[in-house]
Design a protein around this motif. Structure first.
Motif, PDB file in Angstrom:
ATOM      1  N   LYS A  64       0.826  -1.218   0.000  1.00 44.00           N
ATOM      2  CA  LYS A  64       0.000   0.000   0.000  1.00 44.00           C
ATOM      3  C   LYS A  64       0.860   1.269   0.000  1.00 44.00           C
ATOM      4  N   ARG A  65       1.878   1.311   0.857  1.00 43.36           N
ATOM      5  CA  ARG A  65       2.679   2.527   1.027  1.00 43.36           C
ATOM      6  C   ARG A  65       3.942   2.559   0.175  1.00 43.36           C
ATOM      7  N   GLY A  66       4.404   1.395  -0.274  1.00 40.97           N
ATOM      8  CA  GLY A  66       5.586   1.346  -1.117  1.00 40.97           C
ATOM      9  C   GLY A  66       6.906   1.424  -0.367  1.00 40.97           C
ATOM     10  N   VAL A  67       6.888   1.284   0.941  1.00 40.24           N
ATOM     11  CA  VAL A  67       8.120   1.205   1.741  1.00 40.24           C
ATOM     12  C   VAL A  67       8.031  -0.047   2.613  1.00 40.24           C
ATOM     13  N   TRP A  68       9.185  -0.553   3.033  1.00 45.07           N
ATOM     14  CA  TRP A  68       9.249  -1.815   3.760  1.00 45.07           C
ATOM     15  C   TRP A  68       8.701  -1.687   5.175  1.00 45.07           C
ATOM     16  N   PHE A  69       7.720  -2.519   5.521  1.00 49.78           N
ATOM     17  CA  PHE A  69       7.200  -2.638   6.878  1.00 49.78           C
ATOM     18  C   PHE A  69       7.545  -4.025   7.389  1.00 49.78           C
ATOM     19  N   SER A  70       7.807  -4.110   8.673  1.00 45.30           N
ATOM     20  CA  SER A  70       8.114  -5.407   9.276  1.00 45.30           C
ATOM     21  C   SER A  70       7.259  -5.583  10.521  1.00 45.30           C
ATOM     22  N   ASN A  71       7.304  -6.758  11.081  1.00 46.63           N
ATOM     23  CA  ASN A  71       6.540  -7.057  12.292  1.00 46.63           C
ATOM     24  C   ASN A  71       7.502  -7.296  13.440  1.00 46.63           C
ATOM     25  N   TYR A  72       7.013  -7.107  14.657  1.00 47.60           N
ATOM     26  CA  TYR A  72       7.853  -7.341  15.827  1.00 47.60           C
ATOM     27  C   TYR A  72       6.981  -7.668  17.028  1.00 47.60           C
ATOM     28  N   LYS A  73       7.556  -8.406  17.939  1.00 53.22           N
ATOM     29  CA  LYS A  73       6.890  -8.749  19.200  1.00 53.22           C
ATOM     30  C   LYS A  73       6.988  -7.546  20.114  1.00 53.22           C
ATOM     31  N   CYS A  74       5.860  -7.091  20.615  1.00 50.79           N
ATOM     32  CA  CYS A  74       5.837  -5.927  21.500  1.00 50.79           C
ATOM     33  C   CYS A  74       6.253  -6.341  22.907  1.00 50.79           C
ATOM     34  N   LEU A  75       7.098  -5.531  23.516  1.00 43.52           N
ATOM     35  CA  LEU A  75       7.539  -5.799  24.883  1.00 43.52           C
ATOM     36  C   LEU A  75       6.531  -5.311  25.909  1.00 43.52           C
ATOM     37  N   TYR A  76       5.584  -4.476  25.492  1.00 44.66           N
ATOM     38  CA  TYR A  76       4.644  -3.858  26.419  1.00 44.66           C
ATOM     39  C   TYR A  76       3.279  -4.517  26.450  1.00 44.66           C
ATOM     40  N   CYS A  77       2.941  -5.277  25.419  1.00 45.87           N
ATOM     41  CA  CYS A  77       1.664  -5.997  25.408  1.00 45.87           C
ATOM     42  C   CYS A  77       1.925  -7.426  24.939  1.00 45.87           C
ATOM     43  N   ASP A  78       0.889  -8.216  24.899  1.00 45.31           N
ATOM     44  CA  ASP A  78       1.047  -9.632  24.556  1.00 45.31           C
ATOM     45  C   ASP A  78       0.940  -9.903  23.062  1.00 45.31           C
ATOM     46  N   GLY A  79       0.973  -8.873  22.233  1.00 49.18           N
ATOM     47  CA  GLY A  79       0.785  -9.061  20.800  1.00 49.18           C
ATOM     48  C   GLY A  79       1.980  -8.650  19.961  1.00 49.18           C
ATOM     49  N   PHE A  80       1.714  -8.565  18.672  1.00 50.20           N
ATOM     50  CA  PHE A  80       2.697  -8.141  17.674  1.00 50.20           C
ATOM     51  C   PHE A  80       2.212  -6.843  17.057  1.00 50.20           C
ATOM     52  N   HIS A  81       3.129  -6.028  16.575  1.00 50.98           N
ATOM     53  CA  HIS A  81       2.815  -4.795  15.871  1.00 50.98           C
ATOM     54  C   HIS A  81       3.590  -4.776  14.562  1.00 50.98           C
ATOM     55  N   ILE A  82       3.220  -3.857  13.682  1.00 49.37           N
ATOM     56  CA  ILE A  82       3.999  -3.643  12.471  1.00 49.37           C
ATOM     57  C   ILE A  82       4.536  -2.219  12.490  1.00 49.37           C
ATOM     58  N   GLY A  83       5.629  -2.024  11.809  1.00 49.26           N
ATOM     59  CA  GLY A  83       6.225  -0.699  11.742  1.00 49.26           C
ATOM     60  C   GLY A  83       7.363  -0.696  10.746  1.00 49.26           C
ATOM     61  N   ARG A  84       7.980   0.455  10.632  1.00 46.60           N
ATOM     62  CA  ARG A  84       9.149   0.593   9.772  1.00 46.60           C
ATOM     63  C   ARG A  84      10.164   1.430  10.517  1.00 46.60           C
ATOM     64  N   ASN A  85      11.393   1.331  10.105  1.00 46.18           N
ATOM     65  CA  ASN A  85      12.424   2.156  10.711  1.00 46.18           C
ATOM     66  C   ASN A  85      12.234   3.589  10.242  1.00 46.18           C
ATOM     67  N   ARG A  86      12.509   4.519  11.112  1.00 47.53           N
ATOM     68  CA  ARG A  86      12.282   5.931  10.812  1.00 47.53           C
ATOM     69  C   ARG A  86      13.025   6.373   9.557  1.00 47.53           C
ATOM     70  N   ASP A  87      14.233   5.859   9.361  1.00 53.00           N
ATOM     71  CA  ASP A  87      15.034   6.263   8.195  1.00 53.00           C
ATOM     72  C   ASP A  87      14.635   5.523   6.923  1.00 53.00           C
ATOM     73  N   ASN A  88      13.672   4.615   7.004  1.00 50.29           N
ATOM     74  CA  ASN A  88      13.246   3.837   5.844  1.00 50.29           C
ATOM     75  C   ASN A  88      12.147   4.589   5.093  1.00 50.29           C
ATOM     76  N   LYS A  89      12.560   5.421   4.151  1.00 48.99           N
ATOM     77  CA  LYS A  89      11.602   6.167   3.339  1.00 48.99           C
ATOM     78  C   LYS A  89      11.781   5.861   1.860  1.00 48.99           C
ATOM     79  N   VAL A  90      12.614   4.864   1.573  1.00 50.73           N
ATOM     80  CA  VAL A  90      12.904   4.495   0.198  1.00 50.73           C
ATOM     81  C   VAL A  90      11.745   3.697  -0.369  1.00 50.73           C
ATOM     82  N   LYS A  91      11.241   4.120  -1.482  1.00 49.05           N
ATOM     83  CA  LYS A  91      10.159   3.392  -2.150  1.00 49.05           C
ATOM     84  C   LYS A  91      10.686   2.114  -2.765  1.00 49.05           C
ATOM     85  N   ILE A  92       9.906   1.040  -2.661  1.00 48.60           N
ATOM     86  CA  ILE A  92      10.316  -0.214  -3.306  1.00 48.60           C
ATOM     87  C   ILE A  92       9.535  -0.468  -4.550  1.00 48.60           C
TER      88      ILE A  92
END
Length: 92
Positions: A64-92
């Motif tokens: 949808k956005r054209g940049v790399w998103f990944s998933n990670y285990k959250c340390l604060y809740c019992d689930g997973f979230h998705i996100g991208r690194n702040r410096d990752n603005k390169v379109k794929i």
């Protein structure tokens, strides 16, 4: 931060060689930030109950956005979230 989530979050960074590579890039340290659990507006991020559902959501956001998103285990809740690194603005 829950101890069980801390351990699961570190395991999610595996294998060990990947963990070391991510430490070298500074990507792992973002897990410890409260921002890994909340959005810019302070509301909790969408929680995915399983890693597979987080992977599917990350792929959909990447397409949808054209940049790399990944998933990670959250340390604060019992689930997973998705996100991208702040410096990752390169379109794929």
């Amino acid at each position: 931060m829950k101890l069980k989530n801390f351990i699961a979050g570190l395991k999610d960074q595996g294998p060990f060689t990947r963990f070391i590579r991510n430490v070298g890039k500074g990507h792992v340290f973002g897990l410890f930030s409260q921002r890994s659990h909340v959005n810019e507006n302070g509301k909790p991020k969408v929680m995915y109950n399983t890693k597979n559902s987080a992977i599917k959501a990350a792929v959909a956001m990447t397409l949808k956005r054209g940049v790399w998103f990944s998933n990670y285990k959250c340390l604060y809740c019992d689930g997973f979230h998705i996100g991208r690194n702040r410096d990752n603005k390169v379109k794929i």
